[in-house]
Design a protein around this motif. Structure first.
Motif, short mmCIF file in Angstrom:
data_model
loop_
_atom_site.label_atom_id
_atom_site.label_comp_id
_atom_site.label_asym_id
_atom_site.label_seq_id
_atom_site.Cartn_x
_atom_site.Cartn_y
_atom_site.Cartn_z
N MET A 90 0.84 -1.18 0.00
CA MET A 90 0.00 0.00 0.00
C MET A 90 0.88 1.24 0.00
N SER A 91 0.67 2.19 -0.95
CA SER A 91 1.49 3.38 -1.02
C SER A 91 1.18 4.29 0.15
N GLU A 92 2.13 5.19 0.45
CA GLU A 92 1.94 6.11 1.57
C GLU A 92 0.77 7.05 1.31
N GLU A 93 0.60 7.48 0.04
CA GLU A 93 -0.52 8.36 -0.30
C GLU A 93 -1.85 7.64 -0.11
N TYR A 94 -1.91 6.39 -0.56
CA TYR A 94 -3.11 5.58 -0.39
C TYR A 94 -3.41 5.39 1.10
N ASN A 95 -2.37 5.09 1.86
CA ASN A 95 -2.51 4.93 3.29
C ASN A 95 -2.98 6.23 3.94
N ARG A 96 -2.52 7.36 3.43
CA ARG A 96 -2.91 8.66 3.97
C ARG A 96 -4.41 8.89 3.79
N VAL A 97 -4.94 8.52 2.63
CA VAL A 97 -6.38 8.69 2.36
C VAL A 97 -7.20 7.84 3.32
N ILE A 98 -6.81 6.59 3.48
CA ILE A 98 -7.52 5.69 4.38
C ILE A 98 -7.45 6.21 5.82
N SER A 99 -6.27 6.64 6.25
CA SER A 99 -6.09 7.12 7.62
C SER A 99 -6.87 8.40 7.87
N LYS A 100 -7.08 9.21 6.84
CA LYS A 100 -7.88 10.43 6.98
C LYS A 100 -9.31 10.10 7.36
N HIS A 101 -9.89 9.12 6.68
CA HIS A 101 -11.26 8.70 7.02
C HIS A 101 -11.28 8.00 8.37
N TYR A 102 -10.23 7.25 8.65
CA TYR A 102 -10.11 6.56 9.94
C TYR A 102 -10.10 7.57 11.08
N ALA A 103 -9.41 8.69 10.86
CA ALA A 103 -9.31 9.71 11.89
C ALA A 103 -10.56 10.56 11.99
N SER A 104 -11.27 10.73 10.87
CA SER A 104 -12.43 11.63 10.85
C SER A 104 -13.56 11.14 11.74
N TYR A 105 -13.78 9.85 11.77
CA TYR A 105 -14.80 9.32 12.69
C TYR A 105 -14.55 7.85 12.96
N ARG A 106 -14.43 7.54 14.23
CA ARG A 106 -14.39 6.16 14.67
C ARG A 106 -15.50 5.97 15.70
N PRO A 107 -16.14 4.81 15.69
CA PRO A 107 -17.20 4.57 16.69
C PRO A 107 -16.67 4.80 18.10
N PRO A 108 -17.43 5.49 18.94
CA PRO A 108 -16.95 5.83 20.30
C PRO A 108 -16.97 4.63 21.23
N LEU A 109 -16.24 3.58 20.84
CA LEU A 109 -16.29 2.32 21.58
C LEU A 109 -15.10 2.13 22.51
N HIS A 110 -13.99 2.80 22.24
CA HIS A 110 -12.81 2.62 23.08
C HIS A 110 -13.10 3.00 24.53
N LYS A 111 -13.71 4.16 24.70
CA LYS A 111 -14.06 4.62 26.05
C LYS A 111 -15.04 3.67 26.71
N THR A 112 -16.02 3.20 25.93
CA THR A 112 -17.04 2.29 26.45
C THR A 112 -16.42 0.98 26.92
N ILE A 113 -15.51 0.44 26.12
CA ILE A 113 -14.88 -0.84 26.46
C ILE A 113 -13.98 -0.70 27.68
N LEU A 114 -13.17 0.34 27.72
CA LEU A 114 -12.29 0.54 28.87
C LEU A 114 -13.09 0.72 30.15
N ALA A 115 -14.24 1.37 30.05
CA ALA A 115 -15.08 1.59 31.23
C ALA A 115 -15.64 0.29 31.79
N ARG A 116 -15.66 -0.77 30.97
CA ARG A 116 -16.13 -2.06 31.43
C ARG A 116 -15.07 -2.78 32.28
N MET A 117 -13.83 -2.32 32.18
CA MET A 117 -12.75 -2.96 32.91
C MET A 117 -12.11 -2.07 33.97
N LEU A 118 -12.23 -0.76 33.80
CA LEU A 118 -11.60 0.18 34.72
C LEU A 118 -12.66 1.06 35.37
#
Length: 238
Positions: free
Chosen positions: A1-29
């Motif tokens: 995967m080229s760096e430019e291609y990776n950059r496009v994917i990471s841009k969408h990845y950064a723009s919105y991720r489901p707010p699940l990390h906080k929810t999952i950590l709260a189940r353990m901490l």
């Protein structure tokens, strides 16, 4: 995967991720849990690192992708570095908690375990968690088909097969996530496999706006299921 291609994917990845990390950590901490120093291995664009930092005075995020690190979000309490979990640039006995958010399937190795034992204090907690957003039904409703190929990726992977760690909890459950069309479009475009299919469908290398319009024909709000897996370990005292 080229760096430019990776950059496009990471841009969408950064723009919105489901707010699940906080929810999952709260189940353990618990809310009053506090650590001096935390480490997020395979941090991506920092969504999981931000969630971990709520429990830590100082947090480190490590990822092998420079494109992901360049998109990483910070809150002044996080230090990001390009690198790998089996070769951490951290002092011995300096980490109180480690998280792997969807990254352990790539990182797990004997070398990683040895490095964790080096950088962690004896009472450190190690958390591995992952989630799988169920998008097959959504894609089909859009007339999009993803070719299923056998993958070695394991959402349920953990450290239960290592005697170096004591198992505290291992669980799985299914959650329902409500998102709007723009949020769902970012989720769909954050995977290289889905991105390729969507680009081909719209014959456009920038299909986001077209995808949002298509999703709006199905409604402005969408409910999607998410399978969640999480586990926690302590270091075995020998």
């Amino acid at each position: 995967m080229s760096e430019e291609y990776n950059r496009v994917i990471s841009k969408h990845y950064a723009s919105y991720r489901p707010p699940l990390h906080k929810t999952i950590l709260a189940r353990m901490l618990t809310p009053d849990t506090s650590f001096l120093s935390g480490l997020d291995i395979g941090c991506g664009t920092g969504i999981s690192t931000i969630a971990l930092s709520q429990y830590c005075r100082k947090t480190y995020g490590v990822d092998p992708s420079e494109a992901m690190i360049n998109q990483a979000m910070s809150n002044g309490l996080i230090e990001y570095n390009v690198g790998y979990g089996d070769n951490l640039k951290l002092p011995t006995n300096s980490i109180d908690i480690v998280t792997f958010a969807g990254s352990l399937s790539y990182a797990k190795s004997n070398e990683l375990v040895a490095e964790l034992l080096r950088v962690c204090i004896p009472t450190a907690q190690i958390i591995a968690y992952d989630f799988e957003v169920q998008l097959t039904e959504c894609l089909q409703s859009l007339g999009l088909e993803i070719n299923r190929v056998k993958s070695t990726y394991d959402h349920t992977i953990n450290f239960s097969d290592y005697d170096e760690f004591n198992e505290i909890t291992v669980k799985s459950e299914t959650l329902v996530l409500n998102v709007d069309s723009e949020q769902l479009a970012h989720i769909l475009l954050s995977s290289s496999k889905r991105y390729d299919v969507i680009v081909k469908h719209f014959n456009s290398i920038e299909p986001f706006t077209l995808l949002v319009k298509l999703l709006d024909t199905l409604g402005s709000n969408h409910s999607i299921k998410v399978d969640v897996y999480y586990s926690m370990y302590g270091i075995a005292i020998k």
